[in-house]
Design a protein around this motif. Structure first.
Motif, mmCIF file in Angstrom:
data_model
loop_
_atom_site.group_PDB
_atom_site.id
_atom_site.type_symbol
_atom_site.label_atom_id
_atom_site.label_comp_id
_atom_site.label_asym_id
_atom_site.label_seq_id
_atom_site.Cartn_x
_atom_site.Cartn_y
_atom_site.Cartn_z
ATOM 1 N N HIS A 3 0.834 -1.195 0.000
ATOM 2 C CA HIS A 3 0.000 0.000 0.000
ATOM 3 C C HIS A 3 0.874 1.252 0.000
ATOM 4 O O HIS A 3 0.531 2.258 0.594
ATOM 5 C CB HIS A 3 -0.949 -0.023 1.197
ATOM 6 C CG HIS A 3 -1.992 -1.085 1.076
ATOM 7 N ND1 HIS A 3 -2.373 -1.888 2.127
ATOM 8 C CD2 HIS A 3 -2.716 -1.500 0.012
ATOM 9 C CE1 HIS A 3 -3.294 -2.747 1.713
ATOM 10 N NE2 HIS A 3 -3.523 -2.538 0.435
ATOM 11 N N ASP A 36 -0.290 3.967 2.616
ATOM 12 C CA ASP A 36 -1.646 4.347 3.002
ATOM 13 C C ASP A 36 -2.087 3.404 4.125
ATOM 14 O O ASP A 36 -2.636 2.328 3.878
ATOM 15 C CB ASP A 36 -2.573 4.230 1.780
ATOM 16 C CG ASP A 36 -3.986 4.700 2.116
ATOM 17 O OD1 ASP A 36 -4.313 4.788 3.320
ATOM 18 O OD2 ASP A 36 -4.744 4.972 1.177
ATOM 19 N N GLU A 38 -4.315 3.806 6.458
ATOM 20 C CA GLU A 38 -5.780 3.711 6.667
ATOM 21 C C GLU A 38 -6.346 2.577 5.818
ATOM 22 O O GLU A 38 -7.118 1.755 6.291
ATOM 23 C CB GLU A 38 -6.454 5.036 6.285
ATOM 24 C CG GLU A 38 -6.571 6.026 7.437
ATOM 25 C CD GLU A 38 -7.203 5.400 8.703
ATOM 26 O OE1 GLU A 38 -8.313 4.838 8.594
ATOM 27 O OE2 GLU A 38 -6.577 5.466 9.786
ATOM 28 N N LYS A 39 -5.929 2.583 4.545
ATOM 29 C CA LYS A 39 -6.400 1.543 3.629
ATOM 30 C C LYS A 39 -5.880 0.161 4.081
ATOM 31 O O LYS A 39 -6.626 -0.820 4.097
ATOM 32 C CB LYS A 39 -5.859 1.858 2.221
ATOM 33 C CG LYS A 39 -6.520 1.104 1.112
ATOM 34 C CD LYS A 39 -6.241 1.823 -0.213
ATOM 35 C CE LYS A 39 -5.945 0.819 -1.304
ATOM 36 N NZ LYS A 39 -5.171 1.417 -2.395
ATOM 37 N N THR A 40 -4.621 0.142 4.490
ATOM 38 C CA THR A 40 -4.018 -1.117 4.941
ATOM 39 C C THR A 40 -4.789 -1.683 6.131
ATOM 40 O O THR A 40 -5.051 -2.882 6.216
ATOM 41 C CB THR A 40 -2.549 -0.880 5.371
ATOM 42 O OG1 THR A 40 -1.904 -0.109 4.364
ATOM 43 C CG2 THR A 40 -1.801 -2.179 5.552
ATOM 44 N N LYS A 41 -5.164 -0.759 7.029
ATOM 45 C CA LYS A 41 -5.869 -1.142 8.265
ATOM 46 C C LYS A 41 -7.155 -1.921 7.959
ATOM 47 O O LYS A 41 -7.466 -2.913 8.621
ATOM 48 C CB LYS A 41 -6.223 0.167 8.984
ATOM 49 C CG LYS A 41 -6.517 0.055 10.432
ATOM 50 C CD LYS A 41 -6.661 1.488 10.958
ATOM 51 C CE LYS A 41 -7.103 1.507 12.382
ATOM 52 N NZ LYS A 41 -7.072 2.885 12.914
ATOM 53 N N GLY A 42 -7.870 -1.467 6.927
ATOM 54 C CA GLY A 42 -9.113 -2.138 6.555
ATOM 55 C C GLY A 42 -8.869 -3.515 5.930
ATOM 56 O O GLY A 42 -9.665 -4.435 6.088
ATOM 57 N N ALA A 43 -7.732 -3.643 5.237
ATOM 58 C CA ALA A 43 -7.522 -4.852 4.426
ATOM 59 C C ALA A 43 -6.683 -5.922 5.122
ATOM 60 O O ALA A 43 -6.632 -7.068 4.675
ATOM 61 C CB ALA A 43 -6.834 -4.453 3.123
ATOM 62 N N TRP A 44 -6.010 -5.556 6.191
ATOM 63 C CA TRP A 44 -5.000 -6.475 6.750
ATOM 64 C C TRP A 44 -4.970 -6.313 8.266
ATOM 65 O O TRP A 44 -4.664 -5.233 8.763
ATOM 66 C CB TRP A 44 -3.655 -6.095 6.136
ATOM 67 C CG TRP A 44 -2.478 -6.959 6.430
ATOM 68 C CD1 TRP A 44 -2.403 -8.313 6.335
ATOM 69 C CD2 TRP A 44 -1.171 -6.521 6.835
ATOM 70 N NE1 TRP A 44 -1.137 -8.732 6.635
ATOM 71 C CE2 TRP A 44 -0.358 -7.656 6.939
ATOM 72 C CE3 TRP A 44 -0.607 -5.265 7.103
ATOM 73 C CZ2 TRP A 44 0.979 -7.582 7.310
ATOM 74 C CZ3 TRP A 44 0.721 -5.195 7.459
ATOM 75 C CH2 TRP A 44 1.513 -6.337 7.562
ATOM 76 N N LYS A 45 -5.330 -7.356 8.967
ATOM 77 C CA LYS A 45 -5.373 -7.317 10.441
ATOM 78 C C LYS A 45 -4.123 -7.979 11.007
ATOM 79 O O LYS A 45 -3.538 -8.844 10.355
ATOM 80 C CB LYS A 45 -6.605 -8.074 10.954
ATOM 81 C CG LYS A 45 -7.908 -7.613 10.339
ATOM 82 C CD LYS A 45 -8.302 -6.271 10.884
ATOM 83 C CE LYS A 45 -9.533 -5.735 10.182
ATOM 84 N NZ LYS A 45 -9.567 -4.286 10.062
ATOM 85 N N LEU A 255 -1.704 1.563 12.428
ATOM 86 C CA LEU A 255 -2.544 0.423 12.016
ATOM 87 C C LEU A 255 -3.468 -0.041 13.148
ATOM 88 O O LEU A 255 -4.311 -0.912 12.954
ATOM 89 C CB LEU A 255 -1.660 -0.759 11.585
ATOM 90 C CG LEU A 255 -0.906 -0.614 10.262
ATOM 91 C CD1 LEU A 255 0.138 -1.720 10.109
ATOM 92 C CD2 LEU A 255 -1.879 -0.647 9.085
#
Ligand SMILES: Cc1ncc(COP(=O)(O)O)c(C=O)c1O
Ligand SMILES: [Zn+2]
Length: 408
Positions: A3, A36, A38-45, A255
């Motif tokens: 990202h 990014d 924010e985007k990573t946070k949504g896609a990867w825990k 994250l």
């Protein structure tokens, strides 16, 4: 995959596009990579991490490589974090851990940085690289360049450990031994790179080695159940591992993986080359060139690190410190770690153990604090240094031709 959004100069803040070839900013500042988050946070825990590869590439979403096929991996990272059984108790540190980077390909944490940098070379179409090195980065560069099928030009001091020289030759690199230090090697690469068409992979002069090294920070959090220790000991030459881990902690906080608690970052150097310790003690922002640098901890023989400002900044913000130990102290301490724990540490790792003793003795650290020492390399790479402690009658020439292991 990644990202990544952009690169940014750590001095003037100027932004740059990813996916292009970059060295330093025009202002002379090292470039850092941004994502990014924010985007990573949504896609990867954080719980997804364990399902990734058993190497540092489990953190690929926060590494710069775009295409999985660009990755050049020899199995680097995910090194053991071991709680000590005897050493901590004996030194009076009840919660002492060792992150053993000697397990990496080519026997040092340099594998992480060069796996990432060489992968980016593949992605950007770079076919010839040059590196000035104190020793272990050269070995890792040569190995990853061989794995990638690209040309490596190595410049290192003539008196590097023999292992570094032989590894580079074994990996088919072009090796120049220099009568001088890594700073002289750096100058030679800078002078010749344009004419030769080499990409300069010097520490922090390209933006990706630090990204590989930062995974040491992600891993320690993962291995401690997404918490960070109270203190981290890091043997600082160029200081990139320390700066990288500090960056990783900020990313993990963004994250939502860790709290805002940070370890005290402790930069360890040696009495024969301690520019960062001197600057820290004098309250200076940057270091000054250390004249006549010498130490058996070859990786710490860096008289003027390019990342000194970033390193000093991280150490100060963390409430940590910078401390020097002697070559005698660090060799003794390496051997204590070996005899107590079965880890044959590089002198650089031993320096951290020696520094720990001092900081427990002067009360900077307390017995119950959770402390992690980075052993950045394998003792096996430094047989000349340890031979001084365990001398043996020299073998005859005919012994070297096989008589050592078969009866004559
Ligand atoms: C074993 C070892 N430890 C530590 C270092 C210092 O690394 P850094 O540039 O991250 O300070 C080196 C560098 O050559 C090394 O080889
Ligand atoms: Zn700049």
């Amino acid at each position: 995959m990644t990202h990544v959004t952009h690169l940014e100069c750590s001095v003037c803040g100027k932004r740059r596009e990813p996916g292009r070839i970059h060295n330093l900013c025009e202002c002379g500042g090292p470039l850092l990579v941004f994502y990014d988050l924010e985007k990573t946070k949504g896609a990867w825990k954080r719980d997804d991490v364990a399902t990734g590869p058993r190497s540092m590439w489990r953190y690929a979403p926060v590494l710069p490589v775009r295409e999985a096929r660009s990755i050049v991996s020899l199995g680097e990272g995910l090194t053991p974090l071991r709680q000590t059984t005897r050493l901590g108790a004996r030194l009076g540190a009840r919660n002492l851990w060792v992150k053993d980077e000697g397990i990496n390909p080519t026997g040092s944490f340099k594998a992480r940085g060069l796996s990432c940098a060489v992968s980016m070379c593949m992605e950007l179409g770079i076919r010839k690289v040059a590196i000035p090195s104190a020793g272990n980065a050269a070995s890792a560069m040569a190995a990853y360049a061989a794995a990638a099928g690209i040309e490596a030009h190595i410049f290192m001091p003539r008196d590097v450990p023999q292992s570094n020289y032989i590894e580079c030759k074994a990996f088919g690199a072009y090796v120049t031994l220099v009568d001088g230090l890594i700073s002289d090697c750096g100058r030679m690469v800078a002078e010749r790179k344009d004419a030769e068409g080499w990409f300069d992979v010097s520490t922090l002069k390209e933006p990706y080695r630090i990204e590989g090294k930062k995974t040491m920070g992600y891993e320690v959090a993962e291995q401690l159940g997404w918490t960070l220790p109270d203190a981290i000991f890091y043997p600082a030459g160029g200081g990139v591992g320390l700066i990288g881990m500090w960056k990783a902690f900020d990313e993990m906080e963004a994250l939502g993986w860790i709290s805002n608690q940070r370890p005290k970052m402790i930069a360890v150097q040696t009495e024969g080359c301690q520019p960062v310790v001197r600057a820290f003690e004098r309250g200076e922002r940057a270091s000054q060139f250390w004249e006549n640098a010498h130490t058996v901890a070859a990786g710490l023989r860096v008289p003027k690190p390019l990342g000194d400002v970033l390193m000093l900044d991280a150490v100060r913000k963390s409430g940590g410190t910078a401390i020097a130990v002697s070559d005698e102290e660090l060799l003794d301490a390496s051997l204590e770690l070996g005899a107590d724990e079965g880890i044959f540490a590089a002198p650089e790792g031993g320096a951290c153990v020696a520094a720990l003793k001092k900081l427990l003795a002067n009360g900077f650290l307390q017995a119950e604090e959770r402390i992690v020492i980075y052993n950045t390399g394998a003792g096996l790479k430094y047989l000349e240094a340890f031979s001084a402690r365990f001398p043996r009658a020299a073998s005859l020439e005919q012994d070297k031709l096989g008589g050592l292991i078969t009866p004559r």
